[in-house]
Design an enzyme around this catalytic site. Structure first.
Site, PDB file in Angstrom:
ATOM      1  CE  LYS A  22     -40.430 -14.400  17.611  1.00  0.00           C
ATOM      2  NZ  LYS A  22     -39.376 -14.713  18.593  1.00  0.00           N
ATOM      3  NE  ARG A  93     -37.560 -16.622  15.017  1.00  0.00           N
ATOM      4  CZ  ARG A  93     -38.141 -15.879  14.077  1.00  0.00           C
ATOM      5  NH1 ARG A  93     -38.641 -16.439  12.993  1.00  0.00           N
ATOM      6  NH2 ARG A  93     -38.242 -14.580  14.236  1.00  0.00           N
ATOM      7  N   GLY A 102     -37.707  -9.272  23.015  1.00  0.00           N
ATOM      8  CA  GLY A 102     -36.448  -9.419  23.733  1.00  0.00           C
ATOM      9  C   GLY A 102     -36.545 -10.179  25.038  1.00  0.00           C
ATOM     10  CG  MET A 104     -39.786 -15.113  25.621  1.00  0.00           C
ATOM     11  SD  MET A 104     -40.028 -15.790  27.243  1.00  0.00           S
ATOM     12  CE  MET A 104     -41.175 -17.036  26.835  1.00  0.00           C
ATOM     13  NE  ARG A 336     -42.541  -7.285  17.023  1.00  0.00           N
ATOM     14  CZ  ARG A 336     -41.446  -7.658  17.658  1.00  0.00           C
ATOM     15  NH1 ARG A 336     -41.451  -8.730  18.391  1.00  0.00           N
ATOM     16  NH2 ARG A 336     -40.349  -6.968  17.563  1.00  0.00           N
ATOM     17  CG  HIS A 452     -34.016  -3.812  24.545  1.00  0.00           C
ATOM     18  ND1 HIS A 452     -33.847  -3.123  25.720  1.00  0.00           N
ATOM     19  CD2 HIS A 452     -34.898  -4.810  24.817  1.00  0.00           C
ATOM     20  CE1 HIS A 452     -34.570  -3.697  26.665  1.00  0.00           C
ATOM     21  NE2 HIS A 452     -35.221  -4.726  26.151  1.00  0.00           N
ATOM     22  CE1 TYR A 838     -69.731  14.405  37.952  1.00  0.00           C
ATOM     23  CE2 TYR A 838     -72.127  14.392  37.783  1.00  0.00           C
ATOM     24  CZ  TYR A 838     -70.976  14.645  38.514  1.00  0.00           C
ATOM     25  OH  TYR A 838     -71.063  15.118  39.794  1.00  0.00           O
TER      26      TYR A 838
HETATM   27  P1  ADP Z   1     -37.144 -12.055  19.170  1.00  0.00           P
HETATM   28  O1  ADP Z   1     -38.283 -12.723  19.840  1.00  0.00           O
HETATM   29  O2  ADP Z   1     -36.176 -11.477  20.122  1.00  0.00           O
HETATM   30  O3  ADP Z   1     -37.591 -11.109  18.105  1.00  0.00           O
HETATM   31  P2  ADP Z   1     -36.454 -13.896  17.083  1.00  0.00           P
HETATM   32  O4  ADP Z   1     -36.955 -15.277  17.248  1.00  0.00           O
HETATM   33  O5  ADP Z   1     -37.215 -13.043  16.157  1.00  0.00           O
HETATM   34  O6  ADP Z   1     -36.305 -13.218  18.501  1.00  0.00           O
HETATM   35  O7  ADP Z   1     -34.957 -14.048  16.633  1.00  0.00           O
HETATM   36  C1  ADP Z   1     -33.992 -13.053  16.785  1.00  0.00           C
HETATM   37  C2  ADP Z   1     -33.343 -12.772  15.480  1.00  0.00           C
HETATM   38  O8  ADP Z   1     -32.849 -13.940  14.867  1.00  0.00           O
HETATM   39  C3  ADP Z   1     -34.305 -12.126  14.542  1.00  0.00           C
HETATM   40  O9  ADP Z   1     -33.864 -10.828  14.246  1.00  0.00           O
HETATM   41  C4  ADP Z   1     -34.334 -12.979  13.325  1.00  0.00           C
HETATM   42  O10 ADP Z   1     -34.115 -12.160  12.204  1.00  0.00           O
HETATM   43  C5  ADP Z   1     -33.166 -13.952  13.496  1.00  0.00           C
HETATM   44  N1  ADP Z   1     -33.598 -15.275  13.084  1.00  0.00           N
HETATM   45  C6  ADP Z   1     -34.483 -16.051  13.708  1.00  0.00           C
HETATM   46  N2  ADP Z   1     -34.735 -17.176  13.003  1.00  0.00           N
HETATM   47  C7  ADP Z   1     -33.969 -17.104  11.878  1.00  0.00           C
HETATM   48  C8  ADP Z   1     -33.802 -17.945  10.739  1.00  0.00           C
HETATM   49  N3  ADP Z   1     -34.481 -19.081  10.610  1.00  0.00           N
HETATM   50  N4  ADP Z   1     -32.941 -17.557   9.811  1.00  0.00           N
HETATM   51  C9  ADP Z   1     -32.270 -16.393   9.941  1.00  0.00           C
HETATM   52  N5  ADP Z   1     -32.378 -15.559  10.969  1.00  0.00           N
HETATM   53  C10 ADP Z   1     -33.230 -15.898  11.943  1.00  0.00           C
HETATM   54 MG    MG Z   2     -37.833 -11.072  16.351  1.00  0.00          MG
END
Ligand code: ADP
Ligand code: MG
Ligand code: MG
Length: 866
Positions: A22, A93, A102, A104, A336, A452, A838
């Protein structure tokens, strides 16, 4: 000294291993000029250190320093609003180096407290939004950091809605949400885990919780299923919040730069208006397709198209990205390489090569060879299908038939009995991963194509239908309803993940048509393949199918299956019961006729290509009816049954796998050996007379000693005198045969490694009984993988290597093949790619073997120095 905290702008050149997937994606996007909210990244190194030592010296000082840089970049103060400026809120995050969707936990809106809510309400002019953000933070923080169950918060929310007489969250007033927030605060207080009002305390707690979440059971399960190493650790991203829930000109969505189910070119995805982050991924509300934006926000749609094109040019692969729109302004939150079906993987690789984004070689290397059988997944036979009972979204292609189950526990129960299951859920969460893994198909009532359930199903290569809105699922009651129709646990369903249709009962399936794009990819791959690929086939139909998939012959034709036909088995039994040479001769004469016909057809199907026939392998009692049946009939006075019963008792073995079978049986009942070989030679002779080009080879199973081979060879020579010789070989499937390869090799034309038995005997385990412990061994990390599926390079591979080297030295003309189940498993094929001549795979795995062998050839030529 930096212990591992970087701003996005400082992360240039740092690896994915360090930044996590990420963090790496965010840093790359920021560098490519895409709009990304400012963020700091705590590296995986810090996480590893924390998990090892319980603390990371200097970490908090650095986080504080970078956080004030974020304050500078956003012009906001962390947790404190001032006048018209709202407080800086962040998301915390997690992100491992390998994508673990999903698995973590992410916390949003962090930094809010009672004072901050007021400031946020003032600055946005939207108290409802401010309290909504706060109650979400409390619930997320309560769950992820403080360890309360998510349901506790959901129940309080539901109870409040009920009291207010409203159906959706949206109908709750700011005061309602304020009240809810206080309920949450009081609950956490009473529980002895009060919510920290200090933003800095919140941040520290959240970061440590992310570190620790690396060890949670869901994450462990996911790593086990996907073979991800335990010691990578996760990075933590602390990112300035942007809000998709500030009104109708805000929203959040997920995009794919190409269709992940079919691979079709073009932007693809889903959008949820006026919603925050996780609402889309969690599948709680069903979002709308991105194209709908063309109706009310066409500029946004075009902007997303440009973003998609830029992402593909930058990352040179199909991307799966998350974005949020705050009051019309687009922000990218994640990207990703997108998970895709086998079908999409092939299409994307081939088309990207044609577009010049990647080379043909890269295209070949990008397709996971083990996924190819998924391309050949069956489809519902539309001509014979009844009316579907239900239609949802086609989330992962292919059709599946199985018993409906509503929980992990039920899935396990059915799977333990060897029954196929379809997991039916309102929606799935990471908790359902065990059930999903065991299922042939997945059906959900809620969620979109990026929910999911959909993402995981595509990753697992399992057909899935999601968002079937007419479906009501009651997991606790073990039933589901569609309109007036009900089905219960255990009832058979058919789902079609290509059309989204669901049928009650088992519907006829048809094999899917061959893929033109796959042929194209294989044509690019083939010049790099050195290893021959043959098929394991016992029938003319299998031989034809294998040939159509590109098999270059048959590496293993098992003759025992030919004896089980209704009209043949009585003669096999007479052979077993024969008391005089005449009786034996008569039975063999009949079996000879059947066997010759079988061989003719198989040799014809493989005309011009080698067909390796293995002489009889199983012990004779396998051809007798089960003992209890015989006992019953014998008691009722059946004379034949009485005779069979006596023989069956005499032939009974404690451990048939290691018993009177294979070469042991063939040498002590040489009449069977002669009959089989003569049938093969006679079949070839007749075909030649008819103008065909048969290429039979004969092989003896289960030898452990050169003497056995010598004796078998002498028997064969008698017939070769009469018919002319054909290649004569032996299986190497006992450890002793491998160890004595140097003595055996001069006696034969070829070795064929029977890695099924070789694995069983090397490990001292039986595949029939290993189900009781092998899965747990793998789960607990005692074995890195299941050696009955993938060749154990260390042990079995060592025996194989030794037999190859010493065998070749003793007989330079020795041909070498492999015919176990491993012959169609990509990593095993890659292991033997430059050891053997083979490999031989089951017909549906021939494509996998071809691609894997070509990939091995490419990798080998790449690593040549210079
Ligand atoms: P995952 O690893 O489950 O994808 P994320 O870290 O991407 O988790 O976060 C889950 C959701 O939270 C994502 O869909 C993302 O859009 C939202 N999110 C995460 N960080 C921010 C942020 N800084 N501002 C707005 N939404 C956020
Ligand atoms: Mg995400
Ligand atoms: Mg064997």
């Amino acid at each position: 000294m930096n212990t591992g905290v970087f701003l996005l702008s400082e992360a240039r050149g740092l690896s994915r291993d360090l930044l996590g997937g990420k963090g790496y994606g965010l840093a790359e996007m920021a560098q490519a000029g895409l709009p990304v909210p400012p963020a700091l990244i705590i590296t995986t190194e810090a996480c590893r250190r924390f998990l090892r030592e319980g603390a990371v010296p200097g970490l908090w000082e650095e986080v504080r320093a970078k956080l004030s840089a974020l304050e500078g970049l956003t012009g906001k103060r962390f947790g404190h609003g001032e006048g018209a400026t709202p407080p800086l809120l962040v998301s915390v995050r997690s992100g491992a180096p390998v994508s673990m969707p999903g698995m973590m936990d992410t916390i949003l809106n962090l930094g809010l407290n009672l004072e901050g809510v007021q400031a946020l309400a003032r600055a946005t002019g939207n108290p409802r939004f401010a309290w909504d953000a706060f109650r979400r933070l409390l619930a997320m923080y309560g769950e992820v950091v403080l360890g309360e169950k998510a349901e506790v918060f959901e129940e309080k929310l539901s109870a409040l809605k009920e009291r207010r007489g409203v159906a959706s969250d949206a109908e709750l007033s700011p005061e309602d949400l304020e009240e809810l927030s206080f309920q949450y605060l009081r609950h956490l207080e009473a529980r002895g885990t009060p919510f920290p009002m200090d933003p800095w305390d919140q941040l520290q707690g959240a970061i440590l919780a992310v570190f620790r979440s690396w060890q949670n059971p869901r994450a462990r399960t996911y790593r086990r299923i996907y073979g991800i190493p335990e010691d990578l650790g996760t990075a933590v991203v602390v990112q300035a919040m942007v809000f998709g829930n500030l009104g109708e000109d805000s929203g959040t969505g997920v995009g794919f730069t190409r269709n992940p189910a079919t691979g079709e070119r073009g932007l693809y995805g889903e959008y949820l208006r006026n919603a925050q982050g996780e609402d889309v991924v969690a599948g709680i509300r069903t979002p709308e397709p991105l194209e709908r934006l063309l109706d009310y926000a066409p500029e946004l749609y075009r902007e997303l198209q440009e973003v998609a094109a830029l992402l593909e040019r930058h990352f040179r692969d199909m991307q799966d990205f998350e974005f949020t729109v705050e009051r019309g302004k687009l922000y990218l939150l994640q990207t990703r390489s997108g998970k895709r079906t086998a079908q999409a993987a092939v299409r994307i690789a081939v088309e990207m090569a044609k577009e010049g984004l990647i080379t043909r070689e890269e295209a070949v290397l990008r397709v996971e060879a083990n996924a190819l059988p998924g391309l050949l997944r069956p489809a519902v036979d539309r001509d014979r299908a009844p009316e579907p009972i239900l239609k949802g979204l086609p989330a992962s292609p292919g059709a599946a038939v199985g018993h409906a189950v509503f929980s992990n526990e039920a899935a396990e129960r059915y799977a333990a009995q060897g029954l196929p299951v379809i997991l039916v859920r309102p929606e799935t969460t990471p908790e359902d991963i065990t059930g999903m893994y065991l299922s042939r198909g997945i059906l959900t009532a809620r969620g979109g194509l990026t929910s999911h359930a959909a993402v995981v199903a595509r990753g697992l290569g399992v057909p899935a239908v999601v968002g079937a809105e007419a479906l009501r699922v009651y997991p606790e009651e073990g039933r589901a309803q569609v309109g007036g129709l009900e089905f219960k646990e255990g009832e058979v369903l058919t789902i079609d993940g290509s059309t989204g249709e669901v049928y009650l009962g088992a519907v006829a399936l048809v094999a899917s048509a061959g893929e033109a794009l796959l042929q194209e990819l294989l044509a690019w791959a083939e010049p790099h393949r050195r290893l021959g690929v043959r098929a394991n086939a016992d029938t003319p139909e299998d031989a034809q199918r294998a040939r159509a998939f590109g098999a270059e012959g048959i590496g293993l034709c098992r003759t025992e299956h030919m004896f089980f036909h209704e009209e043949r088995i009585p003669w096999v039994r007479r052979l077993i019961l024969a008391r005089t040479p005449e009786e034996e001769a008569e039975a063999l004469e009949r079996l000879f006729a059947f066997q010759k016909q079988d061989f003719k057809e198989i040799l014809k199907a493989m005309d011009g290509l080698p067909v390796t026939v293995r002489l009889l392998d199983p012990p004779l009692h396998e051809f007798l009816p089960p003992l209890p049946d015989l006992e019953g009939k014998a008691r009722a006075g059946d004379e034949e049954a009485q005779a069979l019963l006596e023989r069956a008792k005499a032939l009974h073995e404690q451990n048939p796998m290691l018993g009177f079978r294979g070469v042991r049986l063939l040498l002590l009942r040489p009449a069977i050996f002669r009959m089989q070989l003569r049938a093969l030679l006679e079949a070839a002779k007749e075909l030649k007379e008819e103008g065909f080009d048969p290429r039979p080879e004969v092989m003896v199973p289960l030898v452990a000693d050169p003497k056995e081979v010598e004796r078998a060879k002498a028997l064969a020579e008698e017939l070769f005198q009469e018919y002319g010789p054909i290649p004569f070989g032996t299986m190497i499937e006992t450890p002793r045969a491998a160890l004595l390869a140097a003595e055996i090799a001069p006696l034969v034309d070829f070795f064929s490694f029977g890695t099924n038995d070789l694995t069983q005997m090397t490990f001292g385990l039986s595949r029939d009984d290993a189900g009781k412990f092998l899965p747990r061994y793998v789960e607990e990390g005692l074995f890195p993988f299941d050696p009955t599926e993938r060749l154990d390079e260390k042990g079995v591979g060592r025996l194989l290597r030794l037999a190859v080297e010493e065998g070749r030295r003793a007989n330079p003309r020795l041909k070498l093949g492999l015919c176990g189940e491993h012959g169609g498993e990509a990593r095993s094929v890659q292991f033997v790619a430059d050891l053997l001549d083979y490999t031989s795979a089951s017909p549906f795995r021939v494509l996998t073997a071809r691609l894997a062998a070509a990939q091995a050839g490419m990798r080998a030529s790449r690593t040549v120095p210079g």
